[in-house]
Every structure is written in structure tokens, then in C-alpha cells.
Design a protein around this motif. Structure first.
Motif, PDB file in Angstrom:
ATOM      1  N   VAL A  28      44.627  77.320  48.788  1.00  8.87           N
ATOM      2  CA  VAL A  28      45.596  76.234  48.863  1.00  8.87           C
ATOM      3  C   VAL A  28      46.219  76.078  47.493  1.00  8.87           C
ATOM      4  N   ASP A  29      47.504  75.929  47.445  1.00  9.78           N
ATOM      5  CA  ASP A  29      48.201  75.676  46.188  1.00  9.78           C
ATOM      6  C   ASP A  29      48.151  74.168  45.942  1.00  9.78           C
ATOM      7  N   TRP A  30      47.051  73.700  45.305  1.00 11.73           N
ATOM      8  CA  TRP A  30      46.830  72.272  45.135  1.00 11.73           C
ATOM      9  C   TRP A  30      47.952  71.581  44.381  1.00 11.73           C
ATOM     10  N   PRO A  31      48.465  72.135  43.290  1.00 17.35           N
ATOM     11  CA  PRO A  31      49.579  71.462  42.606  1.00 17.35           C
ATOM     12  C   PRO A  31      50.807  71.289  43.508  1.00 17.35           C
ATOM     13  N   GLN A  32      51.136  72.303  44.295  1.00 16.29           N
ATOM     14  CA  GLN A  32      52.290  72.206  45.198  1.00 16.29           C
ATOM     15  C   GLN A  32      52.026  71.201  46.304  1.00 16.29           C
ATOM     16  N   LEU A  33      50.803  71.177  46.813  1.00 14.06           N
ATOM     17  CA  LEU A  33      50.439  70.219  47.852  1.00 14.06           C
ATOM     18  C   LEU A  33      50.617  68.786  47.345  1.00 14.06           C
ATOM     19  N   TYR A  34      50.176  68.530  46.100  1.00 15.23           N
ATOM     20  CA  TYR A  34      50.351  67.196  45.509  1.00 15.23           C
ATOM     21  C   TYR A  34      51.830  66.888  45.293  1.00 15.23           C
ATOM     22  N   LYS A  35      52.569  67.868  44.749  1.00 13.06           N
ATOM     23  CA  LYS A  35      53.989  67.670  44.478  1.00 13.06           C
ATOM     24  C   LYS A  35      54.757  67.306  45.748  1.00 13.06           C
ATOM     25  N   ASP A  36      54.382  67.910  46.859  1.00 10.89           N
ATOM     26  CA  ASP A  36      55.066  67.670  48.131  1.00 10.89           C
ATOM     27  C   ASP A  36      54.558  66.425  48.862  1.00 10.89           C
ATOM     28  N   SER A  37      53.462  65.824  48.356  1.00 12.73           N
ATOM     29  CA  SER A  37      52.894  64.665  49.039  1.00 12.73           C
ATOM     30  C   SER A  37      53.698  63.403  48.726  1.00 12.73           C
ATOM     31  N   GLU A  38      53.498  62.383  49.538  1.00 11.16           N
ATOM     32  CA  GLU A  38      54.162  61.091  49.307  1.00 11.16           C
ATOM     33  C   GLU A  38      53.752  60.521  47.949  1.00 11.16           C
ATOM     34  N   LEU A  39      52.463  60.652  47.617  1.00 10.21           N
ATOM     35  CA  LEU A  39      51.974  60.162  46.324  1.00 10.21           C
ATOM     36  C   LEU A  39      52.639  60.907  45.171  1.00 10.21           C
ATOM     37  N   GLY A  40      52.735  62.211  45.269  1.00 20.03           N
ATOM     38  CA  GLY A  40      53.359  63.008  44.214  1.00 20.03           C
ATOM     39  C   GLY A  40      54.828  62.658  44.025  1.00 20.03           C
ATOM     40  N   ARG A  41      55.542  62.525  45.137  1.00 17.78           N
ATOM     41  CA  ARG A  41      56.967  62.167  45.056  1.00 17.78           C
ATOM     42  C   ARG A  41      57.138  60.766  44.484  1.00 17.78           C
ATOM     43  N   GLY A  42      56.273  59.828  44.889  1.00 20.78           N
ATOM     44  CA  GLY A  42      56.355  58.462  44.364  1.00 20.78           C
ATOM     45  C   GLY A  42      56.068  58.415  42.870  1.00 20.78           C
ATOM     46  N   ASN A  43      55.059  59.172  42.439  1.00 22.29           N
ATOM     47  CA  ASN A  43      54.742  59.212  41.014  1.00 22.29           C
ATOM     48  C   ASN A  43      55.861  59.854  40.212  1.00 22.29           C
ATOM     49  N   ASP A  44      56.485  60.879  40.757  1.00 21.32           N
ATOM     50  CA  ASP A  44      57.594  61.530  40.069  1.00 21.32           C
ATOM     51  C   ASP A  44      58.766  60.567  39.917  1.00 21.32           C
ATOM     52  N   THR A  45      59.074  59.839  40.979  1.00 20.75           N
ATOM     53  CA  THR A  45      60.163  58.858  40.931  1.00 20.75           C
ATOM     54  C   THR A  45      59.864  57.786  39.886  1.00 20.75           C
ATOM     55  N   HIS A  46      58.629  57.299  39.883  1.00 25.39           N
ATOM     56  CA  HIS A  46      58.245  56.266  38.921  1.00 25.39           C
ATOM     57  C   HIS A  46      58.326  56.810  37.490  1.00 25.39           C
ATOM     58  N   ALA A  47      57.880  58.034  37.275  1.00 31.68           N
ATOM     59  CA  ALA A  47      57.945  58.639  35.941  1.00 31.68           C
ATOM     60  C   ALA A  47      59.390  58.771  35.477  1.00 31.68           C
ATOM     61  N   GLN A  48      60.281  59.180  36.369  1.00 30.04           N
ATOM     62  CA  GLN A  48      61.694  59.303  36.005  1.00 30.04           C
ATOM     63  C   GLN A  48      62.297  57.949  35.651  1.00 30.04           C
ATOM     64  N   GLN A  49      61.885  56.897  36.370  1.00 28.58           N
ATOM     65  CA  GLN A  49      62.362  55.552  36.054  1.00 28.58           C
ATOM     66  C   GLN A  49      61.888  55.121  34.667  1.00 28.58           C
ATOM     67  N   LEU A  50      60.642  55.421  34.345  1.00 29.42           N
ATOM     68  CA  LEU A  50      60.112  55.079  33.019  1.00 29.42           C
ATOM     69  C   LEU A  50      60.844  55.831  31.920  1.00 29.42           C
ATOM     70  N   VAL A  51      61.136  57.098  32.153  1.00 30.87           N
ATOM     71  CA  VAL A  51      61.873  57.891  31.169  1.00 30.87           C
ATOM     72  C   VAL A  51      63.258  57.303  30.962  1.00 30.87           C
ATOM     73  N   LYS A  52      63.913  56.922  32.043  1.00 32.19           N
ATOM     74  CA  LYS A  52      65.258  56.347  31.935  1.00 32.19           C
ATOM     75  C   LYS A  52      65.222  55.022  31.186  1.00 32.19           C
ATOM     76  N   MET A  53      64.238  54.162  31.525  1.00 34.16           N
ATOM     77  CA  MET A  53      64.132  52.866  30.852  1.00 34.16           C
ATOM     78  C   MET A  53      63.836  53.052  29.366  1.00 34.16           C
ATOM     79  N   THR A  54      62.967  53.960  29.031  1.00 32.25           N
ATOM     80  CA  THR A  54      62.609  54.199  27.639  1.00 32.25           C
ATOM     81  C   THR A  54      63.798  54.763  26.879  1.00 32.25           C
ATOM     82  N   GLY A  55      64.525  55.673  27.487  1.00 33.51           N
ATOM     83  CA  GLY A  55      65.688  56.261  26.836  1.00 33.51           C
ATOM     84  C   GLY A  55      66.774  55.244  26.561  1.00 33.51           C
ATOM     85  N   GLU A  56      66.901  54.261  27.422  1.00 38.17           N
ATOM     86  CA  GLU A  56      67.907  53.226  27.227  1.00 38.17           C
ATOM     87  C   GLU A  56      67.479  52.208  26.177  1.00 38.17           C
TER      88      GLU A  56
END
Length: 77
Positions: A28-56
Motif C-alpha cells: 500500500v502506498d501509505w503516503p498517497q493513501l493519506y494524501k487522498d483521504s479526507e483528513l489529508g485533504r483537510g490538513n493540506d487546505t488548513h496548511a495552505q491557509q496558514l501559509v497565506k495568513m503568515t505571508g500576509e
């Protein structure tokens, strides 16, 4: 535990820590499985929001090489 057995290996076997070796056989490609999961997508979205807020909110750090007492070191400018 058998005489002469490695205590650390024995502990991994009895606590299930050695399962990770068996899990690799599942192929099983565990990193890909996590990336494609709802949790992985939610964490990625949250991380991008933090990066945007910090950059501003902050200027990027400026670093460079400076000479101090005949030596060169990395420093904040």
C-alpha cells in the motif's frame, strides 16, 4: 523470552511493533493513501491557509553571509 534472545527484538514482537515489517508486504502506498483521504485533504487546505495568513502578516526573513572576526557565518539581515 528465550535465552540469548535480543530483548529489544522480543519487546517489538510481543507488543506488535514488528507489524510494520509485515505491513510492507501489503504493498500500500501509505503516503498517497493519506494524501487522498479526507483528513489529508483537510490538513493540506488548513496548511495552505496558514501559509497565506503568515505571508500576509510578516515579511520574509532576510538572511545572508556576514564576516565576523575573520569567519563567515549565516545571519539574519
Amino acid at each position: 523470552m528465550k535465552a540469548g534472545a535480543n530483548p529489544a527484538t522480543w519487546m517489538l514482537e510481543v507488543t506488535g511493533g514488528a507489524v510494520s515489517v509485515t505491513a510492507k508486504a501489503v504493498e500500500v502506498d501509505w503516503p498517497q493513501l493519506y494524501k487522498d483521504s479526507e483528513l489529508g485533504r483537510g490538513n493540506d487546505t488548513h496548511a495552505q491557509q496558514l501559509v497565506k495568513m503568515t505571508g500576509e502578516a510578516y515579511e520574509p526573513l532576510k538572511v545572508g553571509l556576514v564576516g565576523v572576526a575573520g569567519r563567515v557565518k549565516l545571519a539574519l539581515l
